[in-house]
Motif scaffolding. Structure first.
Motif, PDB file in Angstrom:
ATOM      1  N   ARG A  46       0.846  -1.195   0.000  1.00 24.94           N
ATOM      2  CA  ARG A  46       0.000   0.000   0.000  1.00 24.94           C
ATOM      3  C   ARG A  46       0.882   1.246   0.000  1.00 24.94           C
ATOM      4  O   ARG A  46       1.945   1.263   0.624  1.00 24.94           O
ATOM      5  CB  ARG A  46      -0.921   0.011   1.229  1.00 24.94           C
ATOM      6  N   VAL A  47       0.410   2.255  -0.701  1.00 26.06           N
ATOM      7  CA  VAL A  47       1.083   3.548  -0.718  1.00 26.06           C
ATOM      8  C   VAL A  47       0.150   4.571  -0.086  1.00 26.06           C
ATOM      9  O   VAL A  47      -0.969   4.782  -0.569  1.00 26.06           O
ATOM     10  CB  VAL A  47       1.445   3.973  -2.162  1.00 26.06           C
ATOM     11  N   ASP A  48       0.611   5.157   1.020  1.00 25.45           N
ATOM     12  CA  ASP A  48      -0.233   6.067   1.811  1.00 25.45           C
ATOM     13  C   ASP A  48      -1.586   5.432   2.125  1.00 25.45           C
ATOM     14  O   ASP A  48      -2.642   6.067   2.033  1.00 25.45           O
ATOM     15  CB  ASP A  48      -0.418   7.401   1.079  1.00 25.45           C
ATOM     16  N   GLY A  49      -1.564   4.122   2.433  1.00 30.50           N
ATOM     17  CA  GLY A  49      -2.754   3.423   2.877  1.00 30.50           C
ATOM     18  C   GLY A  49      -3.637   2.847   1.799  1.00 30.50           C
ATOM     19  O   GLY A  49      -4.641   2.199   2.108  1.00 30.50           O
ATOM     20  N   ARG A  50      -3.301   3.045   0.539  1.00 34.07           N
ATOM     21  CA  ARG A  50      -4.158   2.531  -0.531  1.00 34.07           C
ATOM     22  C   ARG A  50      -3.381   1.538  -1.405  1.00 34.07           C
ATOM     23  O   ARG A  50      -2.185   1.722  -1.654  1.00 34.07           O
ATOM     24  CB  ARG A  50      -4.701   3.668  -1.389  1.00 34.07           C
ATOM     25  N   PRO A  51      -4.047   0.482  -1.894  1.00 33.86           N
ATOM     26  CA  PRO A  51      -3.377  -0.477  -2.772  1.00 33.86           C
ATOM     27  C   PRO A  51      -3.044   0.159  -4.120  1.00 33.86           C
ATOM     28  O   PRO A  51      -3.743   1.072  -4.581  1.00 33.86           O
ATOM     29  CB  PRO A  51      -4.416  -1.602  -2.928  1.00 33.86           C
ATOM     30  N   VAL A  52      -1.982  -0.304  -4.748  1.00 28.65           N
ATOM     31  CA  VAL A  52      -1.539   0.244  -6.034  1.00 28.65           C
ATOM     32  C   VAL A  52      -1.178  -0.905  -6.968  1.00 28.65           C
ATOM     33  O   VAL A  52      -1.105  -2.068  -6.559  1.00 28.65           O
ATOM     34  CB  VAL A  52      -0.313   1.174  -5.866  1.00 28.65           C
ATOM     35  N   LYS A  53      -0.924  -0.580  -8.227  1.00 29.41           N
ATOM     36  CA  LYS A  53      -0.449  -1.554  -9.194  1.00 29.41           C
ATOM     37  C   LYS A  53       1.073  -1.476  -9.296  1.00 29.41           C
ATOM     38  O   LYS A  53       1.699  -0.513  -8.851  1.00 29.41           O
ATOM     39  CB  LYS A  53      -1.085  -1.298 -10.560  1.00 29.41           C
ATOM     40  N   SER A  54       1.675  -2.494  -9.922  1.00 28.94           N
ATOM     41  CA  SER A  54       3.135  -2.587  -9.988  1.00 28.94           C
ATOM     42  C   SER A  54       3.762  -1.390 -10.697  1.00 28.94           C
ATOM     43  O   SER A  54       4.875  -0.986 -10.379  1.00 28.94           O
ATOM     44  CB  SER A  54       3.550  -3.871 -10.716  1.00 28.94           C
ATOM     45  N   ASN A  55       3.025  -0.811 -11.677  1.00 27.10           N
ATOM     46  CA  ASN A  55       3.602   0.285 -12.461  1.00 27.10           C
ATOM     47  C   ASN A  55       3.332   1.665 -11.854  1.00 27.10           C
ATOM     48  O   ASN A  55       3.592   2.687 -12.485  1.00 27.10           O
ATOM     49  CB  ASN A  55       3.089   0.238 -13.903  1.00 27.10           C
ATOM     50  N   TYR A  56       2.813   1.701 -10.625  1.00 22.65           N
ATOM     51  CA  TYR A  56       2.547   2.978  -9.971  1.00 22.65           C
ATOM     52  C   TYR A  56       3.861   3.728  -9.750  1.00 22.65           C
ATOM     53  O   TYR A  56       4.852   3.170  -9.260  1.00 22.65           O
ATOM     54  CB  TYR A  56       1.847   2.760  -8.627  1.00 22.65           C
ATOM     55  N   ARG A  57       3.879   5.002 -10.143  1.00 22.11           N
ATOM     56  CA  ARG A  57       5.066   5.837  -9.984  1.00 22.11           C
ATOM     57  C   ARG A  57       4.988   6.601  -8.661  1.00 22.11           C
ATOM     58  O   ARG A  57       4.022   7.332  -8.396  1.00 22.11           O
ATOM     59  CB  ARG A  57       5.175   6.835 -11.138  1.00 22.11           C
ATOM     60  N   LEU A  58       5.999   6.420  -7.855  1.00 20.08           N
ATOM     61  CA  LEU A  58       5.999   6.998  -6.520  1.00 20.08           C
ATOM     62  C   LEU A  58       6.305   8.495  -6.543  1.00 20.08           C
ATOM     63  O   LEU A  58       6.953   9.002  -7.463  1.00 20.08           O
ATOM     64  CB  LEU A  58       7.033   6.282  -5.645  1.00 20.08           C
ATOM     65  N   LYS A  59       5.873   9.180  -5.493  1.00 25.41           N
ATOM     66  CA  LYS A  59       6.171  10.601  -5.326  1.00 25.41           C
ATOM     67  C   LYS A  59       6.916  10.788  -4.006  1.00 25.41           C
ATOM     68  O   LYS A  59       6.678  10.073  -3.029  1.00 25.41           O
ATOM     69  CB  LYS A  59       4.880  11.426  -5.311  1.00 25.41           C
ATOM     70  N   ALA A  60       7.844  11.730  -4.005  1.00 21.19           N
ATOM     71  CA  ALA A  60       8.606  12.018  -2.790  1.00 21.19           C
ATOM     72  C   ALA A  60       7.650  12.353  -1.646  1.00 21.19           C
ATOM     73  O   ALA A  60       6.682  13.093  -1.834  1.00 21.19           O
ATOM     74  CB  ALA A  60       9.567  13.170  -3.037  1.00 21.19           C
ATOM     75  N   GLY A  61       7.923  11.775  -0.484  1.00 20.31           N
ATOM     76  CA  GLY A  61       7.096  12.025   0.693  1.00 20.31           C
ATOM     77  C   GLY A  61       6.059  10.955   0.955  1.00 20.31           C
ATOM     78  O   GLY A  61       5.474  10.911   2.048  1.00 20.31           O
ATOM     79  N   GLU A  62       5.791  10.086  -0.034  1.00 20.76           N
ATOM     80  CA  GLU A  62       4.815   9.022   0.172  1.00 20.76           C
ATOM     81  C   GLU A  62       5.403   7.929   1.058  1.00 20.76           C
ATOM     82  O   GLU A  62       6.623   7.753   1.131  1.00 20.76           O
ATOM     83  CB  GLU A  62       4.375   8.430  -1.173  1.00 20.76           C
ATOM     84  N   ARG A  63       4.513   7.189   1.708  1.00 21.07           N
ATOM     85  CA  ARG A  63       4.933   6.076   2.567  1.00 21.07           C
ATOM     86  C   ARG A  63       4.482   4.762   1.935  1.00 21.07           C
ATOM     87  O   ARG A  63       3.295   4.589   1.629  1.00 21.07           O
ATOM     88  CB  ARG A  63       4.334   6.218   3.957  1.00 21.07           C
ATOM     89  N   VAL A  64       5.432   3.874   1.756  1.00 18.85           N
ATOM     90  CA  VAL A  64       5.141   2.566   1.174  1.00 18.85           C
ATOM     91  C   VAL A  64       5.137   1.536   2.298  1.00 18.85           C
ATOM     92  O   VAL A  64       6.109   1.432   3.052  1.00 18.85           O
ATOM     93  CB  VAL A  64       6.186   2.170   0.108  1.00 18.85           C
ATOM     94  N   GLU A  65       4.035   0.794   2.407  1.00 17.29           N
ATOM     95  CA  GLU A  65       3.931  -0.261   3.409  1.00 17.29           C
ATOM     96  C   GLU A  65       3.795  -1.608   2.709  1.00 17.29           C
ATOM     97  O   GLU A  65       3.062  -1.730   1.727  1.00 17.29           O
ATOM     98  CB  GLU A  65       2.708  -0.027   4.299  1.00 17.29           C
ATOM     99  N   VAL A  66       4.505  -2.600   3.211  1.00 16.34           N
ATOM    100  CA  VAL A  66       4.433  -3.931   2.621  1.00 16.34           C
ATOM    101  C   VAL A  66       4.324  -4.970   3.730  1.00 16.34           C
ATOM    102  O   VAL A  66       5.025  -4.893   4.743  1.00 16.34           O
ATOM    103  CB  VAL A  66       5.664  -4.220   1.717  1.00 16.34           C
ATOM    104  N   THR A  67       3.414  -5.906   3.544  1.00 21.07           N
ATOM    105  CA  THR A  67       3.269  -7.034   4.451  1.00 21.07           C
ATOM    106  C   THR A  67       3.934  -8.236   3.793  1.00 21.07           C
ATOM    107  O   THR A  67       3.407  -8.800   2.836  1.00 21.07           O
ATOM    108  CB  THR A  67       1.786  -7.338   4.730  1.00 21.07           C
ATOM    109  N   VAL A  68       5.112  -8.598   4.290  1.00 21.00           N
ATOM    110  CA  VAL A  68       5.902  -9.661   3.686  1.00 21.00           C
ATOM    111  C   VAL A  68       5.393 -11.009   4.200  1.00 21.00           C
ATOM    112  O   VAL A  68       5.338 -11.232   5.416  1.00 21.00           O
ATOM    113  CB  VAL A  68       7.394  -9.501   4.028  1.00 21.00           C
ATOM    114  N   PRO A  69       5.011 -11.910   3.299  1.00 25.09           N
ATOM    115  CA  PRO A  69       4.513 -13.218   3.750  1.00 25.09           C
ATOM    116  C   PRO A  69       5.633 -14.043   4.371  1.00 25.09           C
ATOM    117  O   PRO A  69       6.810 -13.839   4.056  1.00 25.09           O
ATOM    118  CB  PRO A  69       4.005 -13.871   2.460  1.00 25.09           C
TER     119      PRO A  69
END
Length: 308
Positions: A46-69
């Motif tokens: 999730r990026v800033d709390g919302r799901p995204v696709k693989s080709n999503y382009r990030l912006k400075a200041g965003e927070r990326v969260e990942v739940t690693v299995p």
């Protein structure tokens, strides 16, 4: 049993405009881009709390969260692969690893490794390294030959690992480097980290790298190359290869850090772990072992001498 792991990353200016799958794959050595893309499909990213696709382009200041299995528990099978055993007792085994052999199983290399061979050869190995790395105290690259020690029990493993951390293990490598070094000896003190442009490579990274110190001394000079011996004060991934490239003399045959590696008759970098010294974990005796240069490096040296 392993559980899921939650990780968070802040996007800085260097990550602005980068695809989210590429961004995450650069954060950990074991995170392949394919694995990250599968996590994205499973809504684990999730990026800033919302799901995204693989080709999503990030912006400075965003927070990326990942739940690693949790990782799948692999099974490593013993394989009767011949070993060149240089030293062995009830606590330690030291082998002369051939060029081309991977030290432990990893994605893409599930078998044929040194660990598979050790499991067949040794009755017991330390469990500290986990399922994939039983007994493994330190590593050398697949295409580097030479001495490597493994622990047969946890007590020996803890002792040898502590010696490595305290820089009390003597490790001397012999390498052929491109060109003529301007000095007969020297010290390279330059921090090493993952190359931000290519996660499979390492690089000198003054801001984000970990301390790395290599001492070198010229052994013999040739017209197109120099034979050097290097002593490691630290043990970073690809340390000698990165440091020699950093000073303008990449290793002969290095397919990652040298541009002319195809010119030489050797499969991989001309680097050999020749000397290994340590304090025996049970007796306290100082052990010093040496392994002669492999034939492919000796052949290169003979060829260089003919064209002095």
């Amino acid at each position: 049993m392993s559980s899921e792991e939650n990780r968070r990353f802040e996007v800085d200016e260097s990550g602005h405009g980068e695809r989210v799958d590429k961004f995450l794959a650069s954060k950990e050595e074991d995170w392949s881009r394919m694995a990250v893309q599968s996590w994205i499909r499973e809504a684990r990213v999730r990026v800033d709390g919302r799901p995204v696709k693989s080709n999503y382009r990030l912006k400075a200041g965003e927070r990326v969260e990942v739940t690693v299995p949790p990782p799948e528990e692999p099974k490593v099978e013993p394989e009767p692969i011949p070993l060149d055993v240089v030293y062995e007792d009830d606590n330690v085994i030291v082998v002369n690893k051939p060029r081309g052999m991977v030290v432990h199983p990893a994605p893409g290399t599930p078998s044929g490794t040194l660990v598979n061979a050790l499991l067949a050869h040794c009755k017991d190995l330390s469990g500290i390294g986990g399922v994939l790395r039983p007994g493994i105290v330190h590593r050398i690259d697949k295409d580097t030959s030479g001495l490597l020690m493994a622990a047969k029990n946890d007590r020996a493993h803890q002792s040898l690992a502590a010696q490595l951390k305290a820089h009390e293990v003597d490790r001397m490598y012999v390498a052929l480097v491109n060109g003529s070094l301007p000095h007969d000896k020297g010290t390279i003190d330059a921090p090493i980290g993952r190359d931000p442009r290519d996660r499979k490579r390492m690089a000198v990274e003054p801001r984000n790298g970990k301390p790395a110190v290599t001492h070198f001394e010229v052994v013999e000079r040739f017209r197109r190359a120099t034979l050097v011996q290097c002593r490691l004060e630290t043990g970073r991934t690809h340390q000698i290869r990165v440091h020699m490239k950093y000073i303008g003399h990449p290793l002969v045959g290095d397919p990652v850090y040298s541009t002319n590696y195809r010119k030489f008759q050797i499969e991989g970098q001309a680097l050999h772990a020749r000397v290994l010294g340590f304090q025996h974990p049970a007796t306290g005796e100082r052990i010093r072992l040496e392994a002669e240069l492999p034939e492919d490096m000796q052949r290169l040296i003979r060829g260089f001498r003919k064209h002095l």
